[in-house]
Structure formats: C-alpha cells, structure tokens
Design a protein around this motif. Structure first.
Motif, PDB file in Angstrom:
ATOM      1  N   THR A  34       0.783  -1.109   0.031  1.00  0.00           N
ATOM      2  CA  THR A  34       0.072  -0.035   0.035  1.00  0.00           C
ATOM      3  C   THR A  34       0.878   1.188  -0.123  1.00  0.00           C
ATOM      4  O   THR A  34       0.786   2.340  -0.712  1.00  0.00           O
ATOM      5  N   SER A 152      -0.453  10.481   6.189  1.00  0.00           N
ATOM      6  CA  SER A 152      -0.841   9.108   6.216  1.00  0.00           C
ATOM      7  C   SER A 152       0.188   8.273   5.911  1.00  0.00           C
ATOM      8  O   SER A 152       0.506   7.326   6.804  1.00  0.00           O
ATOM      9  N   THR A 206      -5.742   2.046   5.887  1.00  0.00           N
ATOM     10  CA  THR A 206      -6.866   2.467   5.145  1.00  0.00           C
ATOM     11  C   THR A 206      -7.021   3.827   4.781  1.00  0.00           C
ATOM     12  O   THR A 206      -7.464   4.155   3.711  1.00  0.00           O
ATOM     13  N   ALA A 207      -6.640   4.955   5.792  1.00  0.00           N
ATOM     14  CA  ALA A 207      -6.684   6.061   5.418  1.00  0.00           C
ATOM     15  C   ALA A 207      -5.866   6.686   4.428  1.00  0.00           C
ATOM     16  O   ALA A 207      -6.014   7.262   3.785  1.00  0.00           O
ATOM     17  N   HIS A 209      -4.898   4.605   2.033  1.00  0.00           N
ATOM     18  CA  HIS A 209      -5.349   4.140   0.428  1.00  0.00           C
ATOM     19  C   HIS A 209      -6.520   5.099   0.160  1.00  0.00           C
ATOM     20  O   HIS A 209      -6.750   5.350  -1.058  1.00  0.00           O
ATOM     21  N   ARG A 210      -7.333   5.459   1.222  1.00  0.00           N
ATOM     22  CA  ARG A 210      -8.516   6.605   0.777  1.00  0.00           C
ATOM     23  C   ARG A 210      -8.021   7.489   0.194  1.00  0.00           C
ATOM     24  O   ARG A 210      -8.726   8.080  -0.837  1.00  0.00           O
ATOM     25  N   VAL A 213      -6.626   7.021  -3.375  1.00  0.00           N
ATOM     26  CA  VAL A 213      -7.730   6.768  -4.415  1.00  0.00           C
ATOM     27  C   VAL A 213      -8.501   7.942  -4.845  1.00  0.00           C
ATOM     28  O   VAL A 213      -8.925   8.185  -5.959  1.00  0.00           O
ATOM     29  N   LYS A 214      -8.572   9.010  -3.936  1.00  0.00           N
ATOM     30  CA  LYS A 214      -9.147  10.374  -4.150  1.00  0.00           C
ATOM     31  C   LYS A 214      -8.327  11.083  -4.917  1.00  0.00           C
ATOM     32  O   LYS A 214      -8.668  11.675  -5.950  1.00  0.00           O
ATOM     33  N   GLU A 223      -4.622   4.139 -10.406  1.00  0.00           N
ATOM     34  CA  GLU A 223      -4.628   3.747  -9.067  1.00  0.00           C
ATOM     35  C   GLU A 223      -4.204   2.491  -9.008  1.00  0.00           C
ATOM     36  O   GLU A 223      -3.685   2.014  -7.925  1.00  0.00           O
TER      37      GLU A 223
END
Length: 425
Positions: A34, A152, A206-207, A209-210, A213-214, A223
């Motif tokens: 990640t 992050s 996870t944060a 990755h979010r 993605v944005k 992505e």
C-alpha cells in the motif's frame, strides 16, 4: 522485501503462534503493497499539473468564457440595414406608376451600443476571474489530498516503527520466558499490545489508501499501480510576521470578478442615463415616376429621429443603479470576510507551525531517552512490562501528534494561499 523477510523470520519463532505471526505478516505485506508499492515519486506541483492538464477542466473554463464572449459580440453588433421596395400606381387615362428602392440604417448617436459592448468585455473578465477561482479551488483540493496522503504515509511509518519495537521486545521476552526468566503475562501483554498496534496500523493504511484513491481519481493517475512516493515537507515554511495586506486580499479572483462586474454596471448606468438622446435613422434610395408618355428618375433621402418622450430607459437606469449598489455591497462584505479568514488562517498557521517544530524537537529527545531508559530498566528488572509499553506507546503518540500538528499547519497554509489568490510555494 526487508519487511517480508522479518515477518517470515518471526513466523519461525517457536513461542509465537501461527495465528499471531500471520497477523504480523498480513500487516507488513499491507505496508509493502500500500505505501511502498510504487517506486515513482510525485511532488505537489506535479500533482497539481496532472489536474490542470486534464481536458475536461480546460473545456469547462473555455466553454464558460465563450458563452459570455458570444453575449459581448451581440452587444457590440450594429443593427442590420433595411432595404425596402415600394410601388405606387394609379389607373385611368392619366394613371401613373412610381417605383422606389430605399436603404436605411439606424445609428446610435448616444454611445449606448459601445458602452454595452465595453460592459460585455468586463463581464468576460469577470468570468475569466471566476474560472481562476474554480482553478484555485481545484488546486486547493489536490494539495489537501496530497498532504493528507503524505501525512498518512508518515503515520503508517510511525505506527509500523512502534510495532517493530514491540515485536523486538516480544522476541526478547519470549526467549526469557523459555529460559524461565520472564512470566507468561509479560509475553501475553506484549502480544495484546502488538495486536492493538497492528489494528491501528491497518486503520492508518486504510486512510492512506482512501487519500490515494481520491488523489488518483482527481488527477487521473492510475490507481492500480499504487501510490507513488510523495516528496516534500509536510510542515510549510512560514514568514516571521505572517501579516496579510489588503492588496493581497484584492488579488483574490472573486474580488477581481466583482470589480469587473462593478465596471460593467457602471457602463450600464451611463448608457441608461443617455436614454433621452434620440436614435437617428438615415437612408437613401432611387425612385422612378412613369406616366403614359413620360418617365422620370430621381433619388430619395431619408432622415429620422425617435422621440424619447415616454420611454427614456428609466427602468434600465433604476435596475442598473440597484445592481451596482448590490455589487458594491457584496464586494465590501466578501472583502471583510476574506480579510477575517485570512487573518485567522495566518494566525493559525504561525501558531501551529511553531507548536509543531517545538513539539517535534522536545519529543524526539524525550521519547528516545524514555524508550532507552525503559528498555534498560526492564532488562535490569527495575521496571515492569507496563512501563516499557508506556514508553513505546508514548513515543508513537508523540510522533502522531507531531504529524497532526504539521498537517493542520499545512491545511491552514493551503486555505490562506487560496484566499490570497491561489499561490503555491
């Protein structure tokens, strides 16, 4: 790959269970895929250029401007000339026939047409400034996502380091337990702490990755390849005084757009004030008179003036004056709001930046010293497992707090730059 080897080495320990080791392996694999999956780098400016180069945003801006340009073209056009043919004929022994062709053109001697054309140009400038506002807001969104992802990734690294420290301690305690020099409680307490740390690691991953993605969606980057390595400092550079001048606020494109609209309304007011000036019509033509035995040719001259007795553009004048007052009021209100926001963000930027620098300097020395003291004390049986875990947890929390302060300072700078006209460092 180093993290993966360490995870496999951990799985070979006889004391740790396969389930516990599997949790560590999955977590470390998630870190590898990640956060460090892409060996490419990305700067803040490169992320912004990815967005601004997308055709969809350019087409939106150009389309909006072209609509207003069409209105300006309409306002500057002359009335079309009018050509007219007439035929008059009488009957009888002395009947005659008259044919006439005239060409007439209306002329604006009041200057209203040129004033409205100039107003349309101001409207075009207003639309261009608002397109810049959209561009600046888009840049701010990209910058916030960029630094959110950067923070992050750094949070993941900090929590991963904490997990590594606990894993190392668990390895030592497991060896001491096997030798009868440590209790099963110490090992179980470390396993529980490591499980909780791995959970926090997953949440931060996870944060990250979010955020990726944005950022990938808005910048139209792939992505699938995973996030690149972001380069740049999370903590922004800050001027010593941090004072914001009114001239900088007036560079905000929304203020510039309102100023352009005010100039347009001033033209409309001037044009409406000239409603008492009549419109002029001039024309020329040819005529032919035909009788039973004779024919004569001649010319026609036409001149006319409208009589502005009832309609002197009173309604347009009142409307233009009212809209001009509204724009002046909106400009003053928005300027006041922007100045207040800019001062607030400037103060926030200065205080948070100083706090972040000071907190990092203090906690780096304190945390390292505290962890070393706790490890030495535990090894010498002077401190218990709770004190050791408290030192590890405190070091991790200090780093996360530092990153939160730096990200908050960066977001304050992004908002301040947007208010100042969208400048970037």
């Amino acid at each position: 790959m180093i993290h993966l080897c360490m995870a496999l080495k951990m799985l070979k320990k006889p004391i740790a269970s396969r389930t516990f080791g599997g949790t560590i392996m999955i977590s470390l694999l998630f870190v590898t895929t990640t956060v460090f999956a892409n060996d490419k780098t990305l700067t803040e400016q490169e992320a912004i250029q990815h967005v601004l180069s997308r055709p969809v945003f350019a087409e939106l801006t150009e389309g909006t401007v072209n609509v207003v340009l069409a209105d300006g073209l309409r306002a500057g056009m002359w009335d079309n000339p009018e050509i007219q043919y007439e035929r008059e004929q009488t009957f009888g022994a002395t009947g005659t026939t008259q044919d006439s062709v005239t060409l007439t053109q209306n002329f604006d001697i009041s200057g209203s047409r040129s004033l409205k054309a100039e107003a349309a140009e101001h409207h075009v400038q207003a639309v261009r400034h608002r397109a810049q506002t959209t561009k600046n807001e888009l840049k701010a969104v990209v910058r916030r996502l960029f630094f959110e992802l950067l923070a992050s990734q750094q949070r993941v690294a900090a929590v991963h380091k904490s997990a590594e420290n606990i894993r190392d301690a668990l390895e030592i305690v497991s060896q001491r337990e096997a030798a009868g020099d440590a209790s099963a409680y110490d090992r179980q307490r470390l396993e529980r702490e490591l499980a909780n740390t791995n959970l926090q690691l997953t949440l931060h991953q996870t944060a990250a990755h979010r955020a990726w993605v944005k950022l990938a969606a808005i910048t139209d980057m792939s992505e699938v390849d995973g996030p690149p390595v972001l380069t740049g400092a999370l903590l922004p550079m800050v001027d010593s005084n941090g004072e914001m001048s009114n001239a900088q606020i007036e560079n905000n494109p929304e203020i510039l757009a309102l100023n352009a609209e005010a100039l347009a309304q001033a033209n409309y007011v001037t044009a409406a004030n000239r409603g008492w000036i009549p419109a002029l019509t001039l024309g020329a033509g040819w005529t032919r008179m035909s009788a039973e035995s004779a024919r004569a040719d001649g010319f026609i001259a036409v001149a006319g003036l409208s009589l502005p007795i009832f309609d002197r553009k009173q309604d347009e004048e009142k409307k233009a004056e009212a809209e001009a007052r509204i724009i002046r009021s909106r400009t003053e209100i928005i300027q006041t709001e922007y100045r207040a926001d800019a001062q607030a963000y400037s103060t926030q930027l200065i205080h948070l930046s100083k706090a972040a620098v000071q907190f990092r300097e203090e906690t780096e020395k304190r945390s390292d010293s505290l962890v070393k003291t706790a490890k030495t004390g535990y090894a010498g049986h002077e401190l218990g497992i709770i004190e050791l875990l408290d030192a590890y947890r405190g070091a991790s929390e200090d780093m996360l707090t530092t990153l939160d302060l730096e990200l908050a300072a960066r977001n304050a700078q992004i908002e301040l730059d947007r208010l100042m006209g969208g400048s970037t460092p």
